[in-house]
Design a protein around this motif. Sequence first.
Motif, PDB file in Angstrom:
ATOM      1  N   ALA A  25     -21.859  58.320  76.404  1.00 56.57           N
ATOM      2  CA  ALA A  25     -20.868  59.103  76.799  1.00 56.57           C
ATOM      3  C   ALA A  25     -21.356  60.047  77.886  1.00 56.57           C
ATOM      4  O   ALA A  25     -21.166  61.123  77.606  1.00 56.57           O
ATOM      5  N   MET A  26     -21.911  59.586  79.039  1.00 62.43           N
ATOM      6  CA  MET A  26     -22.518  60.313  79.992  1.00 62.43           C
ATOM      7  C   MET A  26     -21.576  61.443  80.339  1.00 62.43           C
ATOM      8  O   MET A  26     -21.846  62.539  80.743  1.00 62.43           O
ATOM      9  N   PRO A  27     -20.264  61.182  80.691  1.00 60.24           N
ATOM     10  CA  PRO A  27     -19.385  62.187  81.703  1.00 60.24           C
ATOM     11  C   PRO A  27     -19.164  63.305  80.377  1.00 60.24           C
ATOM     12  O   PRO A  27     -18.898  64.442  81.052  1.00 60.24           O
ATOM     13  N   LEU A  28     -19.256  63.046  79.228  1.00 52.39           N
ATOM     14  CA  LEU A  28     -19.058  64.082  78.287  1.00 52.39           C
ATOM     15  C   LEU A  28     -20.365  64.954  78.182  1.00 52.39           C
ATOM     16  O   LEU A  28     -20.190  66.277  77.905  1.00 52.39           O
ATOM     17  N   MET A  29     -21.463  64.249  78.303  1.00 54.15           N
ATOM     18  CA  MET A  29     -22.803  65.307  78.431  1.00 54.15           C
ATOM     19  C   MET A  29     -22.921  66.042  79.378  1.00 54.15           C
ATOM     20  O   MET A  29     -23.176  67.333  79.416  1.00 54.15           O
ATOM     21  N   ASP A  30     -22.315  65.475  80.776  1.00 52.56           N
ATOM     22  CA  ASP A  30     -22.209  66.149  81.851  1.00 52.56           C
ATOM     23  C   ASP A  30     -21.107  67.409  81.842  1.00 52.56           C
ATOM     24  O   ASP A  30     -21.549  68.653  82.257  1.00 52.56           O
ATOM     25  N   PHE A  31     -20.207  67.328  81.067  1.00 56.35           N
ATOM     26  CA  PHE A  31     -19.184  68.262  80.834  1.00 56.35           C
ATOM     27  C   PHE A  31     -19.714  69.332  79.951  1.00 56.35           C
ATOM     28  O   PHE A  31     -19.600  70.533  80.407  1.00 56.35           O
ATOM     29  N   TYR A  32     -20.582  69.084  78.953  1.00 54.15           N
ATOM     30  CA  TYR A  32     -21.288  70.043  78.304  1.00 54.15           C
ATOM     31  C   TYR A  32     -22.724  70.715  78.788  1.00 54.15           C
ATOM     32  O   TYR A  32     -23.281  71.544  78.330  1.00 54.15           O
ATOM     33  N   GLY A  33     -23.057  70.029  79.964  1.00 45.32           N
ATOM     34  CA  GLY A  33     -24.130  70.472  80.437  1.00 45.32           C
ATOM     35  C   GLY A  33     -25.639  70.105  79.786  1.00 45.32           C
ATOM     36  O   GLY A  33     -26.462  70.910  79.842  1.00 45.32           O
ATOM     37  N   VAL A  34     -25.587  68.943  79.163  1.00 42.89           N
ATOM     38  CA  VAL A  34     -26.740  68.712  78.445  1.00 42.89           C
ATOM     39  C   VAL A  34     -27.112  67.265  78.935  1.00 42.89           C
ATOM     40  O   VAL A  34     -26.273  66.153  78.947  1.00 42.89           O
ATOM     41  N   PRO A  35     -28.218  66.622  78.564  1.00 42.19           N
ATOM     42  CA  PRO A  35     -28.744  65.317  78.924  1.00 42.19           C
ATOM     43  C   PRO A  35     -28.633  64.328  77.700  1.00 42.19           C
ATOM     44  O   PRO A  35     -28.289  63.090  77.973  1.00 42.19           O
ATOM     45  N   GLY A  36     -28.231  65.073  76.473  1.00 41.80           N
ATOM     46  CA  GLY A  36     -28.104  64.233  75.284  1.00 41.80           C
ATOM     47  C   GLY A  36     -28.028  65.211  74.123  1.00 41.80           C
ATOM     48  O   GLY A  36     -28.355  66.126  74.278  1.00 41.80           O
ATOM     49  N   THR A  37     -27.649  64.591  72.822  1.00 40.35           N
ATOM     50  CA  THR A  37     -27.523  65.395  71.854  1.00 40.35           C
ATOM     51  C   THR A  37     -28.415  64.591  70.599  1.00 40.35           C
ATOM     52  O   THR A  37     -28.405  63.295  70.755  1.00 40.35           O
ATOM     53  N   ALA A  38     -28.616  65.139  69.690  1.00 39.09           N
ATOM     54  CA  ALA A  38     -28.782  64.396  68.504  1.00 39.09           C
ATOM     55  C   ALA A  38     -27.327  64.336  67.619  1.00 39.09           C
ATOM     56  O   ALA A  38     -26.526  65.132  67.858  1.00 39.09           O
ATOM     57  N   ARG A  39     -27.113  63.319  66.955  1.00 36.48           N
ATOM     58  CA  ARG A  39     -25.760  63.039  66.250  1.00 36.48           C
ATOM     59  C   ARG A  39     -25.953  62.429  64.730  1.00 36.48           C
ATOM     60  O   ARG A  39     -26.794  61.512  64.448  1.00 36.48           O
TER      61      ARG A  39
END
Length: 417
Positions: free
Chosen positions: A376-390
């Motif tokens: 979900a790279m577009p969503l990561m870009d929206f939040y300004g992060v390269p990735g998350t833990a889930r």
Amino acid sequence: MSDLSTANPSRAKGFDVQAIRRDFPILSQEVNGKPLVYLDNGASAQKPQAVLDAMDRYYREMHSNVHRGAHTLGDRATTAFEGARETVRRFLNAGSTREIIWTRGTTEAINVVANGLAPRLKEGDEILVSHMEHHANIVPWQMIAERTGAKVIPIQVTPEGELDLDSFNSLLNERTRILALAHVSNVLGTVNPVAPLIEQAKKFGVLTLLDAAQAVPHFQPNMQELGCDFYTFSSHKLFGPTGIGVLYGRAELLEEMPPYQGGGEMIERVSFERTTWNVLPYKFEAGTPAIAEAVGLGAAIDYLNALDRPAMEAAEMALLERANELVPSVPGLKILGNAARKVPVLSFTLEGLHPSDLGTLLDQQGIAIRTGHHCAMPLMDFYGVPGTARASFAFYNTLDEVDQLFAGLQKIQRLFT
């Protein structure tokens, strides 16, 4: 159709999670010397013994190819295979098994639809998706748009992780041909208000597809209520085997669509002058299907149907509530998305640590989570992060496991930040 946002947590008190856990053999093991805490259900859920037994029984007692075998094993295999299709039909409350297509998973199902609808598209047409979509519900539409001259238009999301309805209303117009949305976000857990959006889209003659990979593990959908044209999900997230998924499509649309692949089973008659297609659903099922996997998926749905579903949903809601209560106990922990309606999924960052390092450190404590961009790279870009833990929870997870997750995060925060 129900969802976790409306489940009554008090129902969870009567849900015997320890008895449920005994149905899942893999949960009893240790990882790195610690009892396994499996919180990666959004990527792939574990399988109950009933699913393992059903697939084992298929291979031991009835394995054969389906539909054309003139012998007893072929009849047994076909009965089990088509019985699983009927189980899926009932699960979705679809009108006919003709509308239930076996695929390899959600990704292939969306590709089947995208390719099938391509002849309807021309230059200037628009396909609406959202900023929170999985790549599987973005890339196929981009590929079709490139072929046809159509455009893929993203619907914005709010900082809370909900669809921006003003953005949707401003984008929906007479050029819109397709609306493709996640029923539930795989990153945020957001349950999108799909029914009213579908109803609104219908006023413009828009065809609608829902990616339900993250929805069906948590609540049971109803095709008659939703009114969508296509609905897709993967077995392995629904406590069934890998390698198989489902495409529901309205029969009249499937009839009009060209086949996705050519070969055996999907044909009525073949000659060098002309080939004609088989009837639904077989028109879209070229080659030998995943027979054992279909049987396993049917067994997974039967297992879920035997549970107290409202109590199950309430138990999952209790897990999410406990997690939200514990978030402030970890300094520097930031949750992405706080939608009013969501399933038990937490995507987060911890200040000073890369998500992949966070995943490794939790794994050393026996806690399995997912890290990265979650497709979900577009969503990561929206939040300004390269990735998350889930951390993504299922009904077999316990409140103690939620506590262990946050105890692990607290330990990491003290030692490494």
